[in-house]
Enzyme design. Structure first.
Site, short mmCIF file in Angstrom:
data_model
loop_
_atom_site.label_atom_id
_atom_site.label_comp_id
_atom_site.label_asym_id
_atom_site.label_seq_id
_atom_site.Cartn_x
_atom_site.Cartn_y
_atom_site.Cartn_z
N LYS A 191 112.00 64.92 6.36
CA LYS A 191 111.37 63.77 6.77
C LYS A 191 112.33 62.87 7.42
O LYS A 191 113.61 62.91 7.45
CB LYS A 191 110.76 63.04 5.72
CG LYS A 191 109.60 63.99 5.27
CD LYS A 191 108.62 64.40 6.38
CE LYS A 191 107.29 64.72 5.81
NZ LYS A 191 107.37 66.10 5.39
C1 LIG Z 1 101.09 64.78 6.43
C2 LIG Z 1 101.85 65.30 5.21
N1 LIG Z 1 101.67 64.63 3.97
C3 LIG Z 1 102.10 64.88 2.63
C4 LIG Z 1 103.12 65.86 2.72
C5 LIG Z 1 103.75 66.05 1.45
O1 LIG Z 1 105.07 65.55 1.26
P1 LIG Z 1 106.07 66.01 0.11
O2 LIG Z 1 106.80 67.47 0.38
O3 LIG Z 1 107.10 64.89 0.02
O4 LIG Z 1 105.18 66.08 -1.05
C6 LIG Z 1 103.45 66.50 3.96
C7 LIG Z 1 104.84 67.37 4.09
O5 LIG Z 1 105.04 67.73 4.88
C8 LIG Z 1 102.91 66.14 5.19
O6 LIG Z 1 103.13 66.56 6.29
#
Ligand SMILES: Cc1ncc(COP(=O)(O)O)c(C=O)c1O
Length: 393
Positions: A191
């Site tokens: 990210k």
């Molecule tokens: C649009 C979206 N929401 C939520 C997430 C979840 O993130 P995390 O891995 O920090 O839980 C992602 C992960 O790639 C994502 O692309």
């Protein structure tokens, strides 16, 4: 030889490489030496600095954006039998957290230009059970929030923003994280800033912040991290069945240093996006992502779409040829309604969301990250142009 040097020696451009500098390493080492590994002073500092950076009243650090979304939805009172509107064009985290609460994810199609949901795609799916909407800022470009907020206001719905891609995007001059009722950010390794694994919930509402804080640590009352401090109190009450979603100080140490570089990272991503735009914007064989100008784009992803009628090969073959030319790519996203569990449990089927399906068939995410050198960017440009040229119909 580091991973980066290995890729370079093979002439490969990886899909992502985090930007971890000496400052991040020193801050983590400092944390390890401090003897305080789990939620403590660095998490408290990271929350304060994050809240200040985006101008939100509260920022609560958690273990992932998935945890952040779950806690946000819980805080607004989503419960069994409720419906929550979620785009089909997203990662499964956005949909799965709805089911954690016994509620039903109701999928909505995306717009062709931004790949985001908007008020018209949402309106088709409202029912008397709808309790919340989760707009996702795909690739780091904000959804048009004013009409969505207006709809939510008139129908009494909560708006939880999935800003996993969108730090530090803005909407009409306002930072993301200050617009929806609660916002979830991700600090996953790929990210825009990273803590390895991690996330943040922001909100301007004191009641939502208190609920998220308590539920992120077993539903304990009060200032739980203080419990372990020298002068902390030993007594606590468990006021609800909560979760174990707290961030560690080791992760927060990384976050503190990454936060300092957030603006610099965004500028580099934007520069790369603009180089790609110049290189591919005039080609008939592809479409470049459209920035519709609602605010600052975070450029977490660069989703190039191939133009199938102009090509003799499909998207998958383009990806394979790019790989042979040393460029690693990815696909964002396989729409949720095409996934087996959403079909089996929620009854979705292929053909229901034509915009998302068309985008999925065309999408290729190109490498875009601050650790890319200009030579890496040239390499991606050359590989994409050569592949599209040789495959023209
Ligand atoms: C649009 C979206 N929401 C939520 C997430 C979840 O993130 P995390 O891995 O920090 O839980 C992602 C992960 O790639 C994502 O692309």
């Amino acid at each position: 030889m580091s991973e980066h040097e290995r890729h370079q020696s093979k002439g490969m451009v990886p899909f992502h490489r985090p930007s971890i500098g000496e400052e991040e390493i020193a801050e983590v080492v400092d944390t390890l030496r401090s003897g305080w590994l789990t939620t403590g002073p660095k998490v408290a500092r990271f929350q304060r600095e994050f809240a200040a950076a985006i101008g939100a009243r509260h920022a609560l650090a958690v273990s992932s954006a998935t945890a952040a979304l779950h806690l946000a939805l819980e805080a607004v009172g989503v419960t069994a039998g409720d419906e929550v509107i979620v785009p089909t064009y997203t990662f499964t985290a956005t949909g799965e957290i709805v089911t954690y609460l016994g509620a039903r994810p109701v999928l909505a199609d995306c717009r062709a230009d931004t790949l985001n949901i908007d008020v018209t795609t949402i309106e088709r799916h409202l029912s008397s059970r709808t309790k919340a909407i989760i707009p996702v800022n795909i690739a780091g470009q904000v959804c048009d929030m004013e009409p969505i907020l207006e709809l939510a206001r008139t129908r009494g719905l909560a708006v939880i923003e999935d800003a996993a891609h969108a730090l530090p995007a803005t909407y009409k001059g306002r930072p993301i994280g200050t617009i929806g009722d609660l916002t979830a950010f991700s600090f996953y390794a790929t990210k825009t800033i990273t803590t390895g694994e991690g996330g943040m919930v922001t909100t301007n509402r004191d009641d939502h912040a208190a609920r998220v804080k308590s539920m992120s640590l077993h539903g304990l009352s009060g200032d739980a991290w203080n419990r372990y401090a020298a002068q902390g109190r030993w007594y606590y009450e468990v006021t609800d069945f909560g979760f174990k979603y707290n961030m560690t100080d080791v992760a927060a140490a990384l976050g503190l240093q990454q936060l300092q570089r957030m603006a610099e990272f965004q500028r580099r991503r934007e520069q790369i996006a603009s180089r790609y735009g110049e290189a591919f914007g005039e080609l008939e064989t592809c479409f470049v992502p459209r920035d519709v100008g609602l605010g600052m784009h975070a450029w977490h992803l660069y989703i190039l779409e191939v133009n199938p009628p102009a090509l003799r090969i499909d998207r998958n073959d383009v990806i394979e040829r790019l790989r042979q030319r040393g460029v690693a790519t990815s696909v964002h996203f396989i729409p949720l309604h095409l996934q087996p569990v959403y079909q089996r449990v929620c009854g979705y089927r292929q053909g229901q969301f034509p915009m998302a399906e068309a985008a999925y068939a065309r999408a290729i995410s190109l490498p875009i990250y601050p650790a890319m050198t200009d030579a890496d960017v040239d390499c991606v440009i050359d590989a994409v142009r050569a592949t599209l040229r040789e495959s023209r119909r």
